[in-house]
Design a protein around this motif. Structure first.
Motif, short mmCIF file in Angstrom:
data_model
loop_
_atom_site.label_atom_id
_atom_site.label_comp_id
_atom_site.label_asym_id
_atom_site.label_seq_id
_atom_site.Cartn_x
_atom_site.Cartn_y
_atom_site.Cartn_z
N UNK A 3 3.79 -12.98 1.10
CA UNK A 3 2.58 -12.23 1.11
C UNK A 3 2.95 -11.40 -0.47
N UNK A 4 1.11 -10.18 0.22
CA UNK A 4 1.14 -9.19 -0.84
C UNK A 4 2.43 -8.67 -1.40
N UNK A 5 2.59 -8.53 -2.78
CA UNK A 5 3.01 -7.33 -3.00
C UNK A 5 2.47 -5.66 -3.02
N UNK A 6 3.43 -4.89 -2.12
CA UNK A 6 3.16 -3.87 -1.83
C UNK A 6 2.83 -2.88 -3.33
N UNK A 7 4.21 -3.01 -3.75
CA UNK A 7 4.82 -2.06 -4.43
C UNK A 7 6.22 -2.37 -5.13
N UNK A 8 6.67 -1.89 -6.53
CA UNK A 8 7.76 -2.56 -6.74
C UNK A 8 7.65 -1.00 -7.79
N UNK A 9 8.98 -0.74 -7.64
CA UNK A 9 10.08 0.56 -8.02
C UNK A 9 11.12 0.56 -8.67
N UNK A 10 10.90 1.32 -9.58
CA UNK A 10 12.11 1.06 -10.83
C UNK A 10 13.16 2.59 -10.57
N UNK A 11 14.28 2.43 -10.89
CA UNK A 11 15.48 3.23 -10.87
C UNK A 11 16.25 3.26 -12.09
N UNK A 12 16.61 4.25 -12.83
CA UNK A 12 17.42 3.65 -14.23
C UNK A 12 18.55 4.90 -14.05
N UNK A 13 20.41 4.48 -13.68
CA UNK A 13 20.85 4.73 -13.69
C UNK A 13 21.10 6.05 -12.43
N UNK A 14 20.23 5.49 -11.27
CA UNK A 14 20.30 6.00 -10.09
C UNK A 14 19.30 7.21 -10.02
N UNK A 48 14.62 7.81 -10.68
CA UNK A 48 14.11 7.05 -10.44
C UNK A 48 12.55 6.68 -11.95
N UNK A 49 12.28 5.84 -12.36
CA UNK A 49 11.85 5.57 -13.33
C UNK A 49 10.39 5.47 -13.63
N UNK A 50 10.00 5.23 -11.62
CA UNK A 50 8.74 4.86 -12.21
C UNK A 50 7.87 3.94 -11.01
N UNK A 51 6.56 4.63 -10.98
CA UNK A 51 6.05 2.71 -9.97
C UNK A 51 5.12 1.79 -10.73
N UNK A 52 5.98 -0.10 -10.95
CA UNK A 52 5.71 -0.75 -11.76
C UNK A 52 4.00 -0.74 -11.30
N UNK A 53 3.73 -1.19 -12.59
CA UNK A 53 1.69 -1.91 -12.64
C UNK A 53 1.88 -3.88 -12.13
N UNK A 54 0.76 -3.93 -11.73
CA UNK A 54 0.91 -5.18 -11.97
C UNK A 54 -0.23 -5.72 -13.03
N UNK A 55 0.58 -6.84 -13.54
CA UNK A 55 0.06 -7.14 -14.67
C UNK A 55 -0.70 -8.49 -13.86
N UNK A 56 -0.66 -9.66 -14.12
CA UNK A 56 -1.09 -10.71 -13.17
C UNK A 56 -0.33 -11.77 -12.94
N UNK A 57 -0.67 -12.40 -12.27
CA UNK A 57 1.19 -13.48 -11.20
C UNK A 57 1.60 -12.32 -11.43
#
Length: 682
Positions: free
Chosen positions: A350-361, A363-372
């Motif tokens: 089903x559709x992706x709502x959000x993708x969160x990325x953390x580095x070393x514990x 929160x680094x940000x929310x990734x944006x969708x590019x394509x596919x």
């Protein structure tokens, strides 16, 4: 003189132990240059950015085992995988690394190629339009070669009902061309030719002609951006002439295989880095665990994740890649340090709502969708240029399904390492190891008898001059030192262990000096090492002869090294236990005779001995009968069962020796009755 021999024996044991440790230490030791500059394209452009470019992905699946008798769900779910999952994942390729069908009878012991299973496999590909959705690269496994006398035989259904078998009878090379380069996929078919029935069809074999074909593929692939090798057998289970299979696959970034499943759940993941600087990645099976692998090559950096059927979302981080799988000799690893975006592929049903990325514990940000499936997040890699760092990616779809992937990354190629046991299993030469272990166990079964026989002729004073006395001293010192150091086990238990060892060795001494037991036991072990185990139909139309070193069929010897494993089991479950059981019987009978001063006064009591030791004997012959039926009769037929000296005849051999040990006598004054031995058989 005897003490010197004992010291020499212990010294040899220590040397052998040191050899084993040294071998495995050398096997798993990897010392390669992991610096980013070690690759000629290490820091060359282009660098990973936020564009949907220079990336493609593919899937590996292995050990499907479509069966006409068992688990129809594995077939149904494969159909669903081809119908639905391929539509969602949209891979460029699907790599199927062997055991497409099960090829086993309902009793699981007999084996043959069933047309129904192959037709099912082919129909799934056709009905799901899998061959139109993606490029399907399949290769044979050992189950696909059961009972195949030669490649062009009519029962070799791989040639008719697989996608690649119609064009390639064995190994093949496919070049995947993209606008930004070409990528080689080399399938290595190491199935033995001819392919005997199970169970003696477990190791892969590459003959000299097949090896030369693969060497030609390797040469053609030298101009590719990346080379991926694939096959069914792990490299540790493939027997080849020099320079060997590992020399071949060292030209690629990774070798993908299956065959070992997950070893019954003991090793769910088996990965390693070879000395030549390439990866070997064994994949868990579809048959029982429904595991498949999603892989991607992003800016010529290979990444992957193993996924279970039904798991959503799927997250595959391609930049920065997992530090454990960095391949500096084959990949431009310096590109990660020059990259401007974290790149990750995310799929869900089903559709992706959000993708969160953390580095070393953090929160680094929310990734944006590019394509596919591509999601990106800007970053500054110079902040993480040294050492290991922790990356965490969490994906959530609109239906609330959530997954998190945690992995370490390193921009200076800091080594993470792999688990010890998978490394040992994948990096060792299993054919050498099983031969060595067989020889060691064989010596354990035979040498004590021969040594006690020799020492018994040198001196009759067993307490002072025998190996039992010397071993008692060695064990006592070792145990006392260990317990004094750890202070965990009461000291009195050391005495019990020493008494147990002494009793066992004393009984071995009795066996060694009883002619009617010593010679049959030693000769039986010698026969196991040199004589034919059985004669039977190892192929439906061909009778073969099985030895420990291989199977002779169709005028050639097939080096089926699984026979050494069977030999080890035979020694550990029959020869050695039978020797110690007979030693107990002999010790008990002679003790009773000496105590009662009447030979055979209470024969019924003497025959009963003790309840648990008789059950041990029944267990020995019961298990041997079970192995004879399942290993010989059900697998290779009636002839193999009847002409089976190692298994079937061994049952009667054990019964005969038990009958003989009940007839052992000793003269009332402890003098030799016949032939210089303290015991004789009537």
């Amino acid at each position: 003189m005897s003490s010197t021999r004992c010291i020499l024996l212990v010294f040899m044991i220590l040397i052998l132990s040191a050899f084993i440790l040294s071998y495995f230490k050398d096997v798993i030791h990897v010392d390669i240059d992991r610096s980013p500059s070690s690759h000629k394209r290490s820091a060359s452009a282009p660098f990973p950015d936020d564009q949907f470019d220079r990336i493609f992905w593919f899937i590996q699946i292995t050990d499907i085992h479509i069966s006409k008798f068992y688990d129809k769900e594995r077939t149904n779910q494969l159909r669903k995988f081809c119908n639905n999952y391929l539509d969602t994942l949209k891979p460029d390729l699907v790599l199927v690394t062997g055991d497409l069908t099960d090829a086993k009878h309902a009793n699981t012991q007999g084996s043959e190629q069933f047309l129904e299973e192959w037709v099912t496999y082919w129909n799934i590909l056709q009905e799901s339009n899998a061959l139109k959705k993606t490029l399907w690269l399949d290769v044979r496994g050992n189950h696909d070669s059961f009972n195949i006398p030669y490649i062009d035989h009519k029962d070799n259904y791989y040639n008719q009902y697989s996608n690649q078998g119609r064009k390639h009878k064995t190994s093949y090379h496919y070049i995947h061309k993209k606008p930004y380069g070409q990528y080689s996929f080399i399938a290595a078919d190491a199935c033995p030719d001819p392919g005997p029935k199970r169970p003696f069809n477990f190791f892969g074999v590459l003959s000299e002609p097949r090896l030369k074909v693969l060497q030609g593929f390797r040469q053609r692939a030298s101009s590719s951006n990346t080379t991926i090798w694939m096959g069914h057998y792990p490299s540790s289970l493939i027997v080849t002439p020099e320079p060997g299979f590992r020399d071949l696959i060292s030209s690629g970034s990774a070798y993908l295989c299956g065959h070992l499943h997950t070893l019954g759940g003991v090793m769910p993941q088996m990965f390693t880095m070879h000395k030549e600087g390439n990866l070997e990645l064994e994949l868990g099976d579809w048959r029982d665990n429904r595991i498949y692998r999603v892989m991607a090559i992003d800016h010529d950096l290979l990444s992957f994740i193993d996924v279970t059927f039904g798991q959503w979302p799927i997250i595959l981080v391609t930049n920065p890649k997992n530090a454990a799988f960095v391949v500096p000799h084959h990949e431009p690893t310096g590109r990660m340090l020059r990259s401007s975006f974290i790149r990750t592929l995310v799929w869900s049903d089903s559709e992706i709502e959000k993708v969160d990325i953390s580095i070393n514990g953090q929160h680094h940000g929310q990734a944006r969708h590019v394509k596919g499936p591509l999601y990106v997040l800007e970053w500054n890699p110079s902040m993480f240029s040294e050492g290991l760092h922790a990356l965490s990616v969490t994906a959530l779809d609109v239906n609330g399904k959530k997954q998190t992937v945690d992995q370490q990354f390193s921009l200076d190629n800091t080594d993470v390492g792999f688990r010890l046991l998978p490394r040992v299993l994948l990096m060792s030469d299993v054919s050498f190891v099983v031969k060595y272990v067989f020889v060691a166990v064989w010596l354990l079964a035979v040498v004590p008898l021969i040594l006690f026989r020799v020492l018994g002729k040198i001196s009759g004073n067993i307490r002072r001059y025998s190996v039992a006395y010397f071993a008692m001293i060695v064990f006592r010192l070792a145990i006392l030192m260990e317990f004094m150091e750890r202070k965990r086990v009461p000291m009195q238990y050391s005495g019990s262990l020493v008494r147990f060892v002494k009793t066992v060795l004393n009984r071995t001494h009795l066996i060694a000096n009883t002619n009617c037991l010593f010679y049959p036991l030693v000769l039986h072990a010698v026969y196991l090492a040199v004589g034919p185990w059985f004669i039977g139909y190892v192929l439906d139309d061909y009778i073969g002869v099985c030895f420990v070193y291989g199977i002779y069929v169709k005028g050639q010897i097939l080096p089926m090294y699984i026979t050494y494993v069977v030999g080890i089991v035979q020694l550990l479950t029959f020869n050695i236990p039978l020797t110690h059981y007979l030693g107990y019987c002999l010790d008990y009978r002679l003790t009773r005779v000496e105590k009662d001063h009447v030979v055979g006064k209470n024969l019924f009591t003497t025959c009963l001995l003790s309840f648990h030791y008789h059950w041990a004997f029944y267990l020995i012959i019961g298990f041997e009968t079970f192995l004879a039926v399942h290993g010989f009769y059900l697998a290779y037929g009636t002839i193999a069962f009847l002409i089976g000296p190692v298994r079937t005849w061994s049952v009667f051999f054990a019964l005969y020796l038990r009958w003989k040990v009940m007839r052992v006598t000793k003269d009332l004054h402890g003098q030799s009755v016949t032939n210089g031995t303290a015991e004789s058989c009537r």
